[in-house]
Scaffold this motif. Sequence first.
Motif, PDB file in Angstrom:
ATOM      1  N   ARG A  24       0.767  -1.463  -0.202  1.00  0.00           N
ATOM      2  CA  ARG A  24       0.438  -0.018  -0.085  1.00  0.00           C
ATOM      3  C   ARG A  24       0.841   1.426   0.073  1.00  0.00           C
ATOM      4  O   ARG A  24       0.103   1.512  -0.536  1.00  0.00           O
ATOM      5  N   THR A  25       1.685   1.175   0.823  1.00  0.00           N
ATOM      6  CA  THR A  25       2.533   2.532   0.990  1.00  0.00           C
ATOM      7  C   THR A  25       3.619   2.946  -0.577  1.00  0.00           C
ATOM      8  O   THR A  25       3.659   4.174  -1.061  1.00  0.00           O
ATOM      9  N   SER A  26       3.969   1.592  -1.450  1.00  0.00           N
ATOM     10  CA  SER A  26       4.268   0.965  -2.571  1.00  0.00           C
ATOM     11  C   SER A  26       3.554   2.183  -3.526  1.00  0.00           C
ATOM     12  O   SER A  26       3.947   3.207  -4.581  1.00  0.00           O
ATOM     13  N   ARG A  27       2.223   1.873  -3.401  1.00  0.00           N
ATOM     14  CA  ARG A  27       1.530   2.633  -4.310  1.00  0.00           C
ATOM     15  C   ARG A  27       1.008   4.039  -4.395  1.00  0.00           C
ATOM     16  O   ARG A  27       1.053   5.019  -5.051  1.00  0.00           O
ATOM     17  N   ALA A  50      -3.386  14.001 -12.007  1.00  0.00           N
ATOM     18  CA  ALA A  50      -2.724  12.687 -11.345  1.00  0.00           C
ATOM     19  C   ALA A  50      -2.633  12.840 -10.504  1.00  0.00           C
ATOM     20  O   ALA A  50      -2.996  11.933  -9.027  1.00  0.00           O
ATOM     21  N   MET A  51      -2.751  14.498  -8.939  1.00  0.00           N
ATOM     22  CA  MET A  51      -3.443  14.527  -8.679  1.00  0.00           C
ATOM     23  C   MET A  51      -4.904  14.330  -7.918  1.00  0.00           C
ATOM     24  O   MET A  51      -5.208  14.013  -6.782  1.00  0.00           O
ATOM     25  N   LYS A  52      -5.501  13.936  -8.760  1.00  0.00           N
ATOM     26  CA  LYS A  52      -6.824  14.391  -8.512  1.00  0.00           C
ATOM     27  C   LYS A  52      -6.630  13.120  -8.257  1.00  0.00           C
ATOM     28  O   LYS A  52      -7.959  12.041  -7.452  1.00  0.00           O
ATOM     29  N   ASN A  53      -5.944  11.351  -9.148  1.00  0.00           N
ATOM     30  CA  ASN A  53      -6.316  10.532  -8.849  1.00  0.00           C
ATOM     31  C   ASN A  53      -5.052  10.218  -7.225  1.00  0.00           C
ATOM     32  O   ASN A  53      -5.093   9.385  -6.536  1.00  0.00           O
ATOM     33  N   ALA A  54      -4.352  10.634  -6.870  1.00  0.00           N
ATOM     34  CA  ALA A  54      -3.746  10.747  -5.728  1.00  0.00           C
ATOM     35  C   ALA A  54      -3.755  10.365  -4.189  1.00  0.00           C
ATOM     36  O   ALA A  54      -3.762  10.160  -3.576  1.00  0.00           O
ATOM     37  N   ARG A  60      -6.585   6.848   1.601  1.00  0.00           N
ATOM     38  CA  ARG A  60      -7.094   5.306   1.960  1.00  0.00           C
ATOM     39  C   ARG A  60      -5.442   5.001   2.704  1.00  0.00           C
ATOM     40  O   ARG A  60      -6.425   4.124   3.401  1.00  0.00           O
ATOM     41  N   GLY A  61      -4.519   6.374   2.456  1.00  0.00           N
ATOM     42  CA  GLY A  61      -3.629   5.105   3.963  1.00  0.00           C
ATOM     43  C   GLY A  61      -3.941   5.579   4.611  1.00  0.00           C
ATOM     44  O   GLY A  61      -2.926   4.662   5.836  1.00  0.00           O
ATOM     45  N   VAL A  62      -4.248   6.840   5.168  1.00  0.00           N
ATOM     46  CA  VAL A  62      -4.783   7.755   6.530  1.00  0.00           C
ATOM     47  C   VAL A  62      -5.581   6.596   7.423  1.00  0.00           C
ATOM     48  O   VAL A  62      -4.982   6.033   8.240  1.00  0.00           O
ATOM     49  N   ALA A  63      -6.728   6.146   6.379  1.00  0.00           N
ATOM     50  CA  ALA A  63      -7.587   5.117   7.054  1.00  0.00           C
ATOM     51  C   ALA A  63      -7.125   3.895   7.155  1.00  0.00           C
ATOM     52  O   ALA A  63      -7.209   3.591   8.586  1.00  0.00           O
ATOM     53  N   LYS A  64      -5.965   3.488   6.886  1.00  0.00           N
ATOM     54  CA  LYS A  64      -6.050   1.430   7.229  1.00  0.00           C
ATOM     55  C   LYS A  64      -4.097   2.163   7.880  1.00  0.00           C
ATOM     56  O   LYS A  64      -3.893   0.930   8.538  1.00  0.00           O
ATOM     57  N   GLY A  65      -4.358   3.337   8.580  1.00  0.00           N
ATOM     58  CA  GLY A  65      -3.124   3.735   9.163  1.00  0.00           C
ATOM     59  C   GLY A  65      -1.752   3.249   8.776  1.00  0.00           C
ATOM     60  O   GLY A  65      -0.977   2.825   9.947  1.00  0.00           O
ATOM     61  N   VAL A  66      -1.297   3.293   7.359  1.00  0.00           N
ATOM     62  CA  VAL A  66       0.084   3.321   6.740  1.00  0.00           C
ATOM     63  C   VAL A  66       0.324   4.393   7.311  1.00  0.00           C
ATOM     64  O   VAL A  66       1.622   4.622   6.888  1.00  0.00           O
ATOM     65  N   LEU A  67       0.031   5.288   7.302  1.00  0.00           N
ATOM     66  CA  LEU A  67       0.188   6.951   6.578  1.00  0.00           C
ATOM     67  C   LEU A  67      -0.055   7.628   7.922  1.00  0.00           C
ATOM     68  O   LEU A  67      -1.723   7.186   8.193  1.00  0.00           O
TER      69      LEU A  67
END
Length: 86
Positions: A24-27, A50-54, A60-67
């Motif tokens: 997930r972090t790599s993505r 690209a920003m709209k996609n990022a 999602r990374g925040v929601a999953k606890g990665v960031l």
Amino acid sequence: MANSPQAKKRIRRNANRAEINGARTSRIRNFIKKVETAVNEGDRKAAEEAMKNAKPEIDRGVAKGVLHKNTAARKKSRLSKRIAAM
């Protein structure tokens, strides 16, 4: 070395989660790189797309606890700022 069944299960679980979180972090990094590449090339339209996609990927990374949420906010803010400066 883990002796209890709980500790053994925790080791297995941690290994699985580390693999998933690493992917997930790599993505997230790949999405951020796409924005930075577009900015460096001077292509504003591609950078905005690209920003709209990022943004959802970072959230999602925040929601999953990665960031951490502040890290995500900082990354989004800095990318937006670079796009606006074009």
